[in-house]
Write a protein that holds these residues in place. Structure first.
Motif, mmCIF file in Angstrom:
data_model
loop_
_atom_site.group_PDB
_atom_site.id
_atom_site.type_symbol
_atom_site.label_atom_id
_atom_site.label_comp_id
_atom_site.label_asym_id
_atom_site.label_seq_id
_atom_site.Cartn_x
_atom_site.Cartn_y
_atom_site.Cartn_z
ATOM 1 N N VAL A 1 0.864 -1.186 0.000
ATOM 2 C CA VAL A 1 0.000 0.000 0.000
ATOM 3 C C VAL A 1 0.895 1.228 0.000
ATOM 4 O O VAL A 1 1.711 1.419 0.914
ATOM 5 N N ARG A 2 0.747 2.058 -1.037
ATOM 6 C CA ARG A 2 1.590 3.249 -1.176
ATOM 7 C C ARG A 2 0.696 4.481 -1.113
ATOM 8 O O ARG A 2 -0.264 4.609 -1.893
ATOM 9 N N VAL A 3 1.010 5.395 -0.188
ATOM 10 C CA VAL A 3 0.194 6.593 0.029
ATOM 11 C C VAL A 3 1.056 7.820 -0.222
ATOM 12 O O VAL A 3 2.065 8.031 0.461
ATOM 13 N N SER A 4 0.647 8.648 -1.199
ATOM 14 C CA SER A 4 1.419 9.836 -1.580
ATOM 15 C C SER A 4 0.549 11.072 -1.450
ATOM 16 O O SER A 4 -0.330 11.316 -2.292
ATOM 17 N N PRO A 5 0.746 11.862 -0.396
ATOM 18 C CA PRO A 5 -0.015 13.122 -0.298
ATOM 19 C C PRO A 5 0.304 14.028 -1.487
ATOM 20 O O PRO A 5 1.433 14.066 -1.983
ATOM 21 N N ILE A 6 -0.693 14.741 -1.963
ATOM 22 C CA ILE A 6 -0.514 15.684 -3.076
ATOM 23 C C ILE A 6 -0.344 17.092 -2.526
ATOM 24 O O ILE A 6 0.586 17.813 -2.878
ATOM 25 N N ALA A 7 -1.261 17.498 -1.675
ATOM 26 C CA ALA A 7 -1.170 18.803 -1.025
ATOM 27 C C ALA A 7 -0.521 18.599 0.337
ATOM 28 O O ALA A 7 -1.120 17.980 1.219
ATOM 29 N N PHE A 8 0.717 19.083 0.487
ATOM 30 C CA PHE A 8 1.452 18.833 1.726
ATOM 31 C C PHE A 8 1.110 19.876 2.780
ATOM 32 O O PHE A 8 1.877 20.789 3.068
ATOM 33 N N THR A 9 -0.068 19.714 3.348
ATOM 34 C CA THR A 9 -0.448 20.512 4.502
ATOM 35 C C THR A 9 0.216 19.894 5.719
ATOM 36 O O THR A 9 -0.039 18.721 6.040
ATOM 37 N N LEU A 10 1.099 20.657 6.349
ATOM 38 C CA LEU A 10 1.906 20.119 7.426
ATOM 39 C C LEU A 10 1.025 19.510 8.509
ATOM 40 O O LEU A 10 0.114 20.162 9.033
ATOM 41 N N GLY A 11 1.275 18.245 8.809
ATOM 42 C CA GLY A 11 0.541 17.557 9.858
ATOM 43 C C GLY A 11 -0.738 16.900 9.396
ATOM 44 O O GLY A 11 -1.397 16.207 10.183
ATOM 45 N N ALA A 12 -1.127 17.087 8.141
ATOM 46 C CA ALA A 12 -2.345 16.453 7.635
ATOM 47 C C ALA A 12 -2.206 14.938 7.699
ATOM 48 O O ALA A 12 -1.146 14.385 7.402
ATOM 49 N N SER A 13 -3.298 14.256 8.082
ATOM 50 C CA SER A 13 -3.269 12.813 8.253
ATOM 51 C C SER A 13 -4.228 12.156 7.271
ATOM 52 O O SER A 13 -5.378 12.610 7.096
ATOM 53 N N TYR A 14 -3.751 11.092 6.612
ATOM 54 C CA TYR A 14 -4.564 10.367 5.635
ATOM 55 C C TYR A 14 -4.637 8.912 6.071
ATOM 56 O O TYR A 14 -3.610 8.239 6.194
ATOM 57 N N ARG A 15 -5.869 8.425 6.300
ATOM 58 C CA ARG A 15 -6.077 7.057 6.765
ATOM 59 C C ARG A 15 -6.586 6.191 5.619
ATOM 60 O O ARG A 15 -7.547 6.551 4.938
ATOM 61 N N VAL A 16 -5.900 5.081 5.432
ATOM 62 C CA VAL A 16 -6.273 4.135 4.387
ATOM 63 C C VAL A 16 -6.499 2.791 5.062
ATOM 64 O O VAL A 16 -5.557 2.193 5.605
ATOM 65 N N ALA A 17 -7.744 2.312 5.055
ATOM 66 C CA ALA A 17 -8.088 1.037 5.678
ATOM 67 C C ALA A 17 -8.346 -0.003 4.595
ATOM 68 O O ALA A 17 -9.025 0.263 3.603
ATOM 69 N N VAL A 18 -7.776 -1.183 4.765
ATOM 70 C CA VAL A 18 -8.010 -2.313 3.865
ATOM 71 C C VAL A 18 -8.882 -3.318 4.609
ATOM 72 O O VAL A 18 -8.571 -3.711 5.744
ATOM 73 N N THR A 19 -9.976 -3.728 3.970
ATOM 74 C CA THR A 19 -10.921 -4.664 4.583
ATOM 75 C C THR A 19 -10.935 -5.962 3.789
ATOM 76 O O THR A 19 -10.915 -5.945 2.554
ATOM 77 N N ALA A 20 -10.936 -7.087 4.505
ATOM 78 C CA ALA A 20 -11.016 -8.409 3.886
ATOM 79 C C ALA A 20 -12.315 -9.081 4.318
ATOM 80 O O ALA A 20 -12.598 -9.196 5.518
ATOM 81 N N LEU A 21 -13.075 -9.543 3.331
ATOM 82 C CA LEU A 21 -14.359 -10.197 3.580
ATOM 83 C C LEU A 21 -14.289 -11.625 3.065
ATOM 84 O O LEU A 21 -13.882 -11.874 1.920
#
Length: 403
Positions: free
Chosen positions: A113-133
């Protein structure tokens, strides 16, 4: 009966940072439909995304297939999912879901899983959840979450510091250097050296040219490709090269040349100073004489009348930093003297008395055509002078009667 079979279906998601080993996986045996415990965080920088490994394991007791889902990219962040073969499954996961092949009990697969912020707002947090069913049991679900924090880029560089060196006049002294990008983004560094007056310094790549080994820090004769910069270095990457300092031909023993090496990149720079000392033999001959007939000590001169017996002393000293080689004496005998050939003495003592020094250590001496001729030092032969170590003095004595 069907419900009992389905109860054996169980997806188990685990997560770690891509830079960690498998021992760092978090979440084994934990089953959360909304990840709380099995969450990992990592900073991301411009040009340096956060990367996570998500492992899906069939924790059930029968073969099963699983549907993996996760959020896609947005205006502020780009999210990608790569399977174990490197194939991009981003469209499937962020759409209807990515359906795995059948996994046997205990079998697993991995997603990057690769996460690349585009707008670098200092301290901004991006959560990526992967779900398995579980396909075998739609109620069997597990989730792992990644959190990416946007950080600003911090350029930095380190330069190794080799020890000072020395060399004989006219020789080349090579210093191995390593420049490392310790910032969190790609950077390239220009290299330069500033030398003291009369000294010359050049930079050569440690590229293994001519049969050497690239980056081994040992300069080979074929490594003559000049370098002016490191090229682009990823975070943590290094560039190895040599600073080659030429000691001036006229460099006196103890003369020192200062070399200032500089590496300059985007927002980061560093320097290192290394000193090269010229080392050379400094052979000094001093002479003295004493009147054995009248008595006295060795001095620059001695009063004498015909018939007096004089003793001459020549002291040869190496006052330099390295051994002197091919050390010889060829000194005319003063007029009006009759030399006793059997009075020649090579010694390590200044008194002119005692046992002679062995030829293997001090050399040989003779009278030849009105001159005192000596080949001095270790390894001397009848035709070639030997070696005289730094700080050592060999004394040559002979007696002569005033005519």
């Amino acid at each position: 009966m069907g419900n009992e079979a389905c109860a054996a279906c169980r997806p188990d998601l685990m997560v770690r940072l891509a830079s960690e080993t498998d021992a760092a996986y978090l979440g084994e045996g934990i089953y959360e439909s909304t990840a709380v415990v099995q969450t990992r965080s990592q900073p991301a920088y411009p040009g340096l995304p956060a990367q996570f490994r998500v492992l899906l394991k069939n924790a059930g007791d029968q073969p099963d297939r699983f549907l993996l889902t996760g959020p896609g990219s947005g205006s502020a962040v780009t999210v990608s999912y790569l399977d174990g073969t490197g194939a991009d499954q981003s469209a499937a996961l962020s759409g209807a879901g990515y359906l795995t092949a059948a996994l046997a009990p205990g079998e697993s697969l991995v997603l990057l899983v690769r996460v690349s912020p585009i707008a670098f707002t200092l301290g901004a947090s991006y959560r990526v959840a992967v779900t398995a069913l579980s396909i075998g049991d739609p109620l069997a679900v597990d989730q792992a979450k990644t959190e990416t924090v946007a950080c600003v880029q911090t350029p930095a560089v380190t330069i190794s510091a080799p020890s000072d060196g020395s060399g004989a006049p006219g020789t080349l002294v090579s210093y191995p250097y390593t420049v490392t990008n310790v910032g969190n983004g790609d950077n390239a560094f220009a290299l330069s050296v500033t030398m003291g007056s009369g000294w010359r310094g050049e930079l050569f790549a440690d590229d293994g040219a001519g049969g050497g080994i690239a980056g081994d820090g040992i300069r080979q004769p074929g490594e003559t490709n000049a370098c002016l910069g490191t090229g682009s270095l990823a975070p943590g990457s290094s560039y190895r090269f040599f600073l080659a300092v030429t000691v001036p031909d006229t460099g006196a023993d103890g003369a020192r040349g200062e070399s200032l090496l500089a590496a300059s990149g985007n927002g980061a720079s560093g320097t290192d100073q290394v000193n090269t000392t010229a080392v050379a033999p400094v052979v000094v001959l001093s002479e003295g004489v004493r009147n054995l007939t009248r008595g006295g000590i060795f001095a620059a001169g001695a009063d004498a009348v015909p018939g007096d017996l004089l003793q001459y002393r020549m002291a040869v000293t190496n006052g330099g930093s390295v051994p002197a080689t091919a050390v010889t004496i060829d000194s005319p005998i003063p007029a009006g003297l009759s030399v006793a050939p059997d009075s020649l003495l090579l010694s390590l003592a200044s008194t002119g008395e005692g046992a002679p020094c062995a030829a293997a250590e001090c050399g040989l001496a003779r009278i030849a055509e009105g001159s005192v001729v000596a080949q001095l030092g270790t390894g001397a032969t009848a035709s070639t002078g030997g070696a005289l170590p730094p700080g050592k003095t060999i004394y040559l004595f002979f007696k002569a009667q005033v005519q």
